[in-house]
Design an enzyme around this catalytic site. Structure first.
Site, PDB file in Angstrom:
ATOM      1  N   GLY A   1       0.858  -1.185   0.000  1.00 43.61           N
ATOM      2  CA  GLY A   1       0.000   0.000   0.000  1.00 43.61           C
ATOM      3  C   GLY A   1       0.888   1.226   0.000  1.00 43.61           C
TER       4      GLY A   1
ATOM      5  N   TYR B   1      -7.514  -6.682  -6.983  1.00 43.05           N
ATOM      6  CA  TYR B   1      -8.782  -7.296  -6.572  1.00 43.05           C
ATOM      7  C   TYR B   1      -9.205  -6.541  -5.320  1.00 43.05           C
ATOM      8  CZ  TYR B   1      -7.514 -10.690 -10.012  1.00 43.05           C
ATOM      9  OH  TYR B   1      -7.176 -11.265 -11.210  1.00 43.05           O
TER      10      TYR B   1
ATOM     11  N   ASN C   1       0.192   9.954  -7.263  1.00 42.25           N
ATOM     12  CA  ASN C   1      -0.008   8.502  -7.438  1.00 42.25           C
ATOM     13  C   ASN C   1      -1.160   8.150  -8.369  1.00 42.25           C
ATOM     14  OD1 ASN C   1       2.014   7.174  -6.125  1.00 42.25           O
ATOM     15  ND2 ASN C   1       0.928   6.928  -4.181  1.00 42.25           N
TER      16      ASN C   1
ATOM     17  N   ARG D   1      -3.199   6.140 -10.666  1.00 40.19           N
ATOM     18  CA  ARG D   1      -3.305   4.733 -11.057  1.00 40.19           C
ATOM     19  C   ARG D   1      -4.447   4.630 -12.075  1.00 40.19           C
ATOM     20  NH1 ARG D   1       0.780   5.055  -8.953  1.00 40.19           N
ATOM     21  NH2 ARG D   1       1.604   4.007  -7.100  1.00 40.19           N
TER      22      ARG D   1
ATOM     23  N   LYS E   1       9.315  14.521  -9.957  1.00 45.47           N
ATOM     24  CA  LYS E   1      10.322  13.457 -10.123  1.00 45.47           C
ATOM     25  C   LYS E   1      10.375  13.047 -11.578  1.00 45.47           C
ATOM     26  CE  LYS E   1       7.558  11.339  -7.561  1.00 45.47           C
ATOM     27  NZ  LYS E   1       6.812  10.150  -7.128  1.00 45.47           N
TER      28      LYS E   1
ATOM     29  N   ALA F   1      15.228  14.951  -9.863  1.00 45.75           N
ATOM     30  CA  ALA F   1      14.036  15.468  -9.188  1.00 45.75           C
ATOM     31  C   ALA F   1      14.237  16.970  -9.038  1.00 45.75           C
ATOM     32  CB  ALA F   1      13.855  14.800  -7.836  1.00 45.75           C
TER      33      ALA F   1
ATOM     34  N   GLY G   1       6.780   1.002  -5.868  1.00 45.68           N
ATOM     35  CA  GLY G   1       7.152   1.478  -4.533  1.00 45.68           C
ATOM     36  C   GLY G   1       8.271   2.501  -4.550  1.00 45.68           C
TER      37      GLY G   1
ATOM     38  N   GLY H   1       8.326   5.445  -5.869  1.00 44.73           N
ATOM     39  CA  GLY H   1       7.776   6.773  -5.573  1.00 44.73           C
ATOM     40  C   GLY H   1       7.491   6.933  -4.088  1.00 44.73           C
ATOM     41  N   ASP H   2       6.998   5.874  -3.455  1.00 44.57           N
ATOM     42  CA  ASP H   2       6.731   5.932  -2.008  1.00 44.57           C
ATOM     43  C   ASP H   2       8.038   6.124  -1.241  1.00 44.57           C
ATOM     44  OD1 ASP H   2       4.201   5.184  -2.834  1.00 44.57           O
ATOM     45  OD2 ASP H   2       4.552   3.060  -2.411  1.00 44.57           O
TER      46      ASP H   2
HETATM   47  N1  ATP Z   1      15.602   4.040 -13.678  1.00 42.71           N
HETATM   48  C1  ATP Z   1      15.842   4.702 -12.546  1.00 42.71           C
HETATM   49  N2  ATP Z   1      17.108   4.926 -12.146  1.00 42.71           N
HETATM   50  C2  ATP Z   1      17.385   5.586 -11.008  1.00 42.71           C
HETATM   51  N3  ATP Z   1      16.422   6.065 -10.169  1.00 42.71           N
HETATM   52  C3  ATP Z   1      15.145   5.887 -10.526  1.00 42.71           C
HETATM   53  C4  ATP Z   1      14.774   5.200 -11.717  1.00 42.71           C
HETATM   54  N4  ATP Z   1      13.437   5.172 -11.789  1.00 42.71           N
HETATM   55  C5  ATP Z   1      12.981   5.797 -10.679  1.00 42.71           C
HETATM   56  N5  ATP Z   1      14.002   6.232  -9.916  1.00 42.71           N
HETATM   57  C6  ATP Z   1      13.926   6.860  -8.590  1.00 42.71           C
HETATM   58  O1  ATP Z   1      12.633   6.630  -8.066  1.00 42.71           O
HETATM   59  C7  ATP Z   1      11.969   7.876  -7.871  1.00 42.71           C
HETATM   60  C8  ATP Z   1      10.520   7.716  -8.187  1.00 42.71           C
HETATM   61  O2  ATP Z   1      10.428   7.332  -9.530  1.00 42.71           O
HETATM   62  P1  ATP Z   1       9.149   7.665 -10.405  1.00 42.71           P
HETATM   63  O3  ATP Z   1       9.104   9.104 -10.686  1.00 42.71           O
HETATM   64  O4  ATP Z   1       9.170   6.743 -11.555  1.00 42.71           O
HETATM   65  O5  ATP Z   1       8.051   7.329  -9.346  1.00 42.71           O
HETATM   66  P2  ATP Z   1       6.549   7.023  -9.431  1.00 42.71           P
HETATM   67  O6  ATP Z   1       6.109   6.766 -10.813  1.00 42.71           O
HETATM   68  O7  ATP Z   1       5.866   8.074  -8.631  1.00 42.71           O
HETATM   69  O8  ATP Z   1       6.572   5.654  -8.576  1.00 42.71           O
HETATM   70  P3  ATP Z   1       5.397   4.771  -7.951  1.00 42.71           P
HETATM   71  O9  ATP Z   1       4.990   3.815  -9.010  1.00 42.71           O
HETATM   72  O10 ATP Z   1       6.019   4.099  -6.772  1.00 42.71           O
HETATM   73  O11 ATP Z   1       4.319   5.750  -7.545  1.00 42.71           O
HETATM   74  C9  ATP Z   1      12.709   8.851  -8.758  1.00 42.71           C
HETATM   75  O12 ATP Z   1      12.560  10.167  -8.296  1.00 42.71           O
HETATM   76  C10 ATP Z   1      14.122   8.351  -8.626  1.00 42.71           C
HETATM   77  O13 ATP Z   1      14.679   8.737  -7.386  1.00 42.71           O
HETATM   78  O1  KDG Z   2      -1.403   0.746  -6.332  1.00 39.77           O
HETATM   79  C1  KDG Z   2      -1.802   0.757  -5.177  1.00 39.77           C
HETATM   80  O2  KDG Z   2      -2.932   1.097  -4.877  1.00 39.77           O
HETATM   81  C2  KDG Z   2      -0.902   0.382  -4.088  1.00 39.77           C
HETATM   82  O3  KDG Z   2      -0.999   0.988  -3.053  1.00 39.77           O
HETATM   83  C3  KDG Z   2       0.071  -0.706  -4.355  1.00 39.77           C
HETATM   84  C4  KDG Z   2       1.524  -0.306  -4.303  1.00 39.77           C
HETATM   85  O4  KDG Z   2       2.038  -0.567  -3.035  1.00 39.77           O
HETATM   86  C5  KDG Z   2       1.739   1.116  -4.667  1.00 39.77           C
HETATM   87  O5  KDG Z   2       1.198   1.338  -5.952  1.00 39.77           O
HETATM   88  C6  KDG Z   2       3.184   1.462  -4.696  1.00 39.77           C
HETATM   89  O6  KDG Z   2       3.278   2.855  -4.861  1.00 39.77           O
END
Ligand code: ATP
Ligand code: KDG
Length: 298
Positions: free
Chosen positions: A33, A103, A160, A162, A216, A222, A245, A247-248
């Site tokens: 989560g 699910y 986030n 989705r 980011k 960033a 995860g 991004g978290d």
């Molecule tokens: N290919 C990569 N190489 C290095 N660092 C990365 C890479 N991809 C992501 N990161 C790191 O992870 C952080 C979050 O990535 P991203 O912006 O893709 O997150 P997000 O899409 O919000 O993630 P999530 O799916 O968890 O919400 C980036 O700010 C960076 O620090």
């Molecule tokens: O996608 C979701 O709703 C989640 O909370 C599952 C994952 O833990 C989350 O996407 C990671 O950021």
């Protein structure tokens, strides 16, 4: 309490040792989560973190509570629901990246109510962390998320987005929630898909109200817009195993630096560090050392 994180946590099912979902015979179960990931990573980094949500009164709910409790997260505000289940999601590690299958319709957390929010937001916390996922679960959680964002002191919001959970109105709803928050995390690509922005500056032009905005850009950098100006820090070099995860983890690292009153460049570096550790791991989580140790080695 330093941080209260609010949002759904499911049980995530992952094939063991990198196999595909359909062909595996052994699977791992872990809590998954976005907001509880942030709470658990903040606890690892040395902060007092609580997580509030609703879980089914079922063994999967027990698994989530036990695991987060073991990671040092205060779970005393979690409500158990005797009628609705704990949600589940599956990860399929495909050659093109990890796909997720949810699910979660009718889950306990999709019935988080205004009464829950009133109870949770009355708890003393330096900041409340929530994400756009909660607003996508049901009409009721959308109202609850608005109430939480508008009724709490300092609010950290991870957009986030989705797409699987939305039916067309994500751009307006997520923009409003972000504009009403104090600290906002958003991906550059995510913002482009939602609002048609192209770079960090155009995201800032649109999202002009949050005191702190962090944009980011995955492997590149960033960029943060803060009261002390604009700051840019390149991402770390990472051998990526699983992106879920990251991004978290970035949010947890940045928030840790914020809570400890570190300078903005250090906050961004802590974000990249935590994200890199999660990217290197097949799970949404990583055993981070305390923030003081990380900062000493940056
Ligand atoms: N290919 C990569 N190489 C290095 N660092 C990365 C890479 N991809 C992501 N990161 C790191 O992870 C952080 C979050 O990535 P991203 O912006 O893709 O997150 P997000 O899409 O919000 O993630 P999530 O799916 O968890 O919400 C980036 O700010 C960076 O620090
Ligand atoms: O996608 C979701 O709703 C989640 O909370 C599952 C994952 O833990 C989350 O996407 C990671 O950021």
């Amino acid at each position: 309490m330093d941080v209260l994180a609010v949002g759904e946590t499911m049980v995530v099912v992952t094939p063991e040792a990198g196999g595909r979902l359909a062909s595996g015979s052994r699977y791992l179960l872990r809590p998954g989560g976005a907001e509880s990931n942030v709470a658990a990573l903040l606890a690892r980094l040395g902060h007092k973190a609580a997580w509030a949500s609703a879980l089914g009164a079922d063994p999967l709910g027990d698994l989530v509570l036990d695991d987060l409790g073991r990671h040092g997260v205060d779970v005393s505000l979690v409500r158990r629901d005797g009628q609705r289940p704990t949600a589940v999601y599956f990860k399929d590690p495909t050659p093109a990246g990890t796909r997720v299958y949810y699910y979660r319709g009718g889950s306990a957390a999709s019935a988080i109510s205004l009464a829950d929010i009133a109870h949770w937001s009355a708890q003393p916390a330096r900041l409340v962390h929530v994400s756009g996922i909660t607003a996508a679960l049901s009409e009721q959680t959308r109202e609850a998320t608005r109430a939480l964002v508008r009724g709490s002191g300092l609010v950290s919001f991870d957009v986030n987005h989705r797409p699987q959970l939305w039916h067309g109105d994500a751009p307006e709803v997520l923009l409003d929630l972000a504009q009403d928050s104090d600290i906002v995390f958003v991906g550059r690509d995510e913002a482009e898909a939602l609002w048609g922005t192209t770079d960090a500056e155009s995201v800032r032009a649109l999202l002009d109200r949050p005191r702190y905005l962090v944009v980011k850009d995955a492997a590149i950098e960033a960029v943060s817009f803060t009261p002390t100006g604009v700051h840019r820090v390149p991402s770390a070099e990472v051998d990526v195993v699983d992106v879920v995860g990251a991004g978290d983890a970035f949010a947890a690292g940045w928030l840790s630096g914020f809570l400890d009153d570190r300078d903005e460049t250090t906050r961004l570096r802590l974000g990249h560090y935590a994200a890199a550790r999660v990217l290197e791991s097949p799970s949404d989580f990583a055993d981070l050392p305390p923030a003081t140790e990380i900062v000493a080695g940056l």
